[in-house]
Write an enzyme that holds these catalytic residues in place. Structure first.
Site, PDB file in Angstrom:
ATOM      1  N   ASP A  47     -13.042  -8.753   3.562  1.00 33.50           N
ATOM      2  CA  ASP A  47     -14.270  -8.754   2.759  1.00 33.50           C
ATOM      3  C   ASP A  47     -14.917 -10.145   2.826  1.00 33.50           C
ATOM      4  O   ASP A  47     -16.147 -10.260   2.879  1.00 33.50           O
ATOM      5  CB  ASP A  47     -14.003  -8.356   1.300  1.00 33.50           C
ATOM      6  CG  ASP A  47     -14.233  -6.851   1.054  1.00 33.50           C
ATOM      7  OD1 ASP A  47     -13.964  -6.044   1.973  1.00 33.50           O
ATOM      8  OD2 ASP A  47     -14.681  -6.493  -0.055  1.00 33.50           O
TER       9      ASP A  47
ATOM     10  N   LYS B   4       2.443 -15.495   2.189  1.00 31.41           N
ATOM     11  CA  LYS B   4       2.635 -16.268   0.948  1.00 31.41           C
ATOM     12  C   LYS B   4       4.142 -16.491   0.787  1.00 31.41           C
ATOM     13  O   LYS B   4       4.728 -16.199  -0.254  1.00 31.41           O
ATOM     14  CB  LYS B   4       2.017 -15.479  -0.224  1.00 31.41           C
ATOM     15  CG  LYS B   4       1.961 -16.219  -1.538  1.00 31.41           C
ATOM     16  CD  LYS B   4       1.035 -17.422  -1.557  1.00 31.41           C
ATOM     17  CE  LYS B   4       1.253 -18.227  -2.833  1.00 31.41           C
ATOM     18  NZ  LYS B   4       0.542 -19.528  -2.817  1.00 31.41           N
TER      19      LYS B   4
ATOM     20  N   TYR C 269       0.780  -1.229   0.000  1.00 28.79           N
ATOM     21  CA  TYR C 269       0.000   0.000   0.000  1.00 28.79           C
ATOM     22  C   TYR C 269       0.814   1.283   0.000  1.00 28.79           C
ATOM     23  O   TYR C 269       0.261   2.366  -0.111  1.00 28.79           O
ATOM     24  CB  TYR C 269      -0.936   0.011   1.222  1.00 28.79           C
ATOM     25  CG  TYR C 269      -2.222  -0.745   0.991  1.00 28.79           C
ATOM     26  CD1 TYR C 269      -2.237  -2.125   0.859  1.00 28.79           C
ATOM     27  CD2 TYR C 269      -3.430  -0.077   0.895  1.00 28.79           C
ATOM     28  CE1 TYR C 269      -3.409  -2.816   0.649  1.00 28.79           C
ATOM     29  CE2 TYR C 269      -4.618  -0.755   0.681  1.00 28.79           C
ATOM     30  CZ  TYR C 269      -4.605  -2.129   0.556  1.00 28.79           C
ATOM     31  OH  TYR C 269      -5.781  -2.791   0.337  1.00 28.79           O
TER      32      TYR C 269
ATOM     33  N   ASP D 142      -6.829  -6.903   3.772  1.00 30.52           N
ATOM     34  CA  ASP D 142      -7.923  -6.233   3.066  1.00 30.52           C
ATOM     35  C   ASP D 142      -8.851  -7.270   2.443  1.00 30.52           C
ATOM     36  O   ASP D 142     -10.072  -7.222   2.608  1.00 30.52           O
ATOM     37  CB  ASP D 142      -7.352  -5.313   1.977  1.00 30.52           C
ATOM     38  CG  ASP D 142      -8.449  -4.660   1.164  1.00 30.52           C
ATOM     39  OD1 ASP D 142      -9.388  -4.108   1.766  1.00 30.52           O
ATOM     40  OD2 ASP D 142      -8.377  -4.711  -0.085  1.00 30.52           O
TER      41      ASP D 142
ATOM     42  N   ASP E 211      -3.567 -18.640   0.487  1.00 36.42           N
ATOM     43  CA  ASP E 211      -4.540 -19.321  -0.384  1.00 36.42           C
ATOM     44  C   ASP E 211      -5.280 -20.411   0.391  1.00 36.42           C
ATOM     45  O   ASP E 211      -6.500 -20.545   0.298  1.00 36.42           O
ATOM     46  CB  ASP E 211      -3.877 -19.857  -1.669  1.00 36.42           C
ATOM     47  CG  ASP E 211      -2.574 -20.597  -1.431  1.00 36.42           C
ATOM     48  OD1 ASP E 211      -2.067 -20.612  -0.290  1.00 36.42           O
ATOM     49  OD2 ASP E 211      -2.044 -21.170  -2.415  1.00 36.42           O
TER      50      ASP E 211
HETATM   51  C1  IPM Z   1     -10.521  -0.920   3.141  1.00 41.84           C
HETATM   52  C2  IPM Z   1     -10.543  -0.359   1.735  1.00 41.84           C
HETATM   53  C3  IPM Z   1      -9.275   0.430   1.421  1.00 41.84           C
HETATM   54  C4  IPM Z   1      -8.109  -0.535   1.580  1.00 41.84           C
HETATM   55  C5  IPM Z   1      -9.275   1.091   0.032  1.00 41.84           C
HETATM   56  C6  IPM Z   1     -10.394   2.086  -0.105  1.00 41.84           C
HETATM   57  C7  IPM Z   1      -7.966   1.755  -0.302  1.00 41.84           C
HETATM   58  O1  IPM Z   1     -10.756  -1.375   0.820  1.00 41.84           O
HETATM   59  O2  IPM Z   1     -10.390  -0.142   4.098  1.00 41.84           O
HETATM   60  O3  IPM Z   1     -10.672  -2.132   3.310  1.00 41.84           O
HETATM   61  O4  IPM Z   1      -7.770  -1.261   0.636  1.00 41.84           O
HETATM   62  O5  IPM Z   1      -7.520  -0.552   2.648  1.00 41.84           O
HETATM   63 MN    MN Z   2     -11.211  -3.281   1.741  1.00 42.32          MN
END
Ligand code: IPM
Ligand code: MN
Ligand code: NAD
Length: 343
Positions: free
Chosen positions: A243, A182, A131, A239, A215
């Protein structure tokens, strides 16, 4: 005790879910809120992503609440980089704290899994990795383009996040920490994670340290999430798997997070983004934003109020007084009200 909180609603549904989170904070009291207009509209109108003294401004508050940043009118995501990632970097918020906790069995997308199977914490490194923006493009836009984006892993950065994971586990009587990387392919950067993990394991004989390649971990999160308690990983993998964590909780709208530097001003935000297709329709789920307020209050030492918020959210979810994404029939504002009433 009155806490001074900076509020950055940001873009899209960020504005709508933040309004609901603010209602909860105002009802509890003990806060002075300071709204900052930073986001895509402000950037497009003024050319400024964050003012020159912006990070110092943020540091002067007790905590920061963010909605979401991201707007199709800013394709390079420049404002989000400065506001969101910039704050993570400049305030050195090295712990991205992302609990994954299912509130109602009904919401789990996995067949036969219950609340007992989905209750873990992802501790994501938040200040380095892929990042940091080290790299560049050569001959951009031509058939000869070369694009380089370097992953930065420092001993200091890796050490402090893995140590935080072990410390957290010890402090909460949690028996195991899983480090995921990884290192079979990323033989330089992730060899450092391996080294540090093994070094630190020796200091925490009371916590079992385990390792999985990312993975395999992604597969196991779907197949059998109940085995996880604390997962520690780098910025990008954290990240992605949070999700997945959002989905395990019933959808991205449910997931909360904190960007922490223990003892300093920290920033709280739902895991989801600005969801442009949902914006302005009063459909976004405010739960992730409201639970982020609970994380904020917990971090500020206001544990009782944090637990009251969590109980109010759970009760509203159990009563199905929620937005449609998790099976209710309410809009964003009414779903916020349903939680507020229970609070
Ligand atoms: C998160 C988001 C951010 C990240 C993006 C918006 C840059 O996806 O906070 O999870 O990747 O950290
Ligand atoms: Mn995110
Ligand atoms: P997103 O999280 O905004 O949305 C993905 C999908 O998840 C939505 O289309 C929707 O179906 C669902 N969803 C998300 N939040 C929800 C909510 N509160 N209630 C109901 N459903 C919800 O991810 P994206 O579409 O990939 O990104 C959109 C923009 O947001 C991009 O600009 C991205 O960079 C940005 N983003 C910002 C943050 C942040 O500010 N922390 C986080 C992720 C993405």
């Amino acid at each position: 005790m009155v806490h001074r909180i900076a509020v950055i609603p940001g873009d899209g549904i960020g504005k709508e879910v933040t309004a609901e989170a603010v209602k909860i904070l105002e009802a509890l009291g003990g806060v002075v809120l300071h709204h900052l207009p930073w986001g895509a509209d402000h950037y497009l109108a003024t050319g400024e992503t964050i003012p020159p003294n912006g990070y110092d401004t943020l540091r002067s508050f007790d905590a920061i609440l963010v909605g979401a940043l991201g707007d199709p009118r800013v394709p390079d995501n420049r404002h989000a980089r400065d506001i969101l990632l910039g704050t993570r970097f400049e305030l050195d918020l090295y712990v991205n704290y992302r609990p994954v906790r299912l509130l109602d069995d009904r919401l789990c997308p996995l067949k036969g899994r219950t609340r007992a199977d989905v209750n873990f914490l992802v501790i994501r490194e938040n200040t380095e990795g892929l990042y940091v923006g080290v790299g560049g493009r050569f001959k951009a836009g031509t058939p000869d383009e070369v694009a380089v984006q370097e992953e930065i892993n420092t001993y200091k950065g890796v050490h402090r996040i893995i140590r935080h994971a072990f410390e957290f586990a010890r402090a909460h009587g949690i028996g195991s920490v899983c480090m995921t990387d990884k290192s079979n392919a990323m033989t330089h950067g992730h060899a450092l994670w391996q080294r540090v993990f093994h070094e630190l394991q020796a200091d925490y004989p009371d916590v079992q340290g385990t390792h999985l390649y990312i993975d395999a971990l992604a597969m196991l999160l779907v197949q059998n999430p109940g085995q996880f308690q604390v997962i520690v990983t780098n910025n990008l993998f954290g990240d992605i798997i949070t999700d997945i964590g959002g989905a395990l909780q019933g959808g991205l709208g449910m997931a909360a997070s904190g960007n922490l530097h223990p003892g300093r001003t920290s920033m709280f935000e739902p895991v989801h983004g600005s969801a442009p297709p949902l914006a302005g329709k009063d459909v976004a789920n405010p739960v992730g934003a409201i639970l982020s307020v609970a994380l904020m209050l917990e971090t500020l030492g206001r544990t009782d109020e944090a637990q009251r918020i969590e109980r109010a959210v759970e009760a509203a979810v159990h009563a199905q007084e929620t937005t449609r994404d998790i099976g209710g029939i309410l809009g964003t504002r009414a779903a916020g009200d349903a939680i507020l009433r229970r609070l």
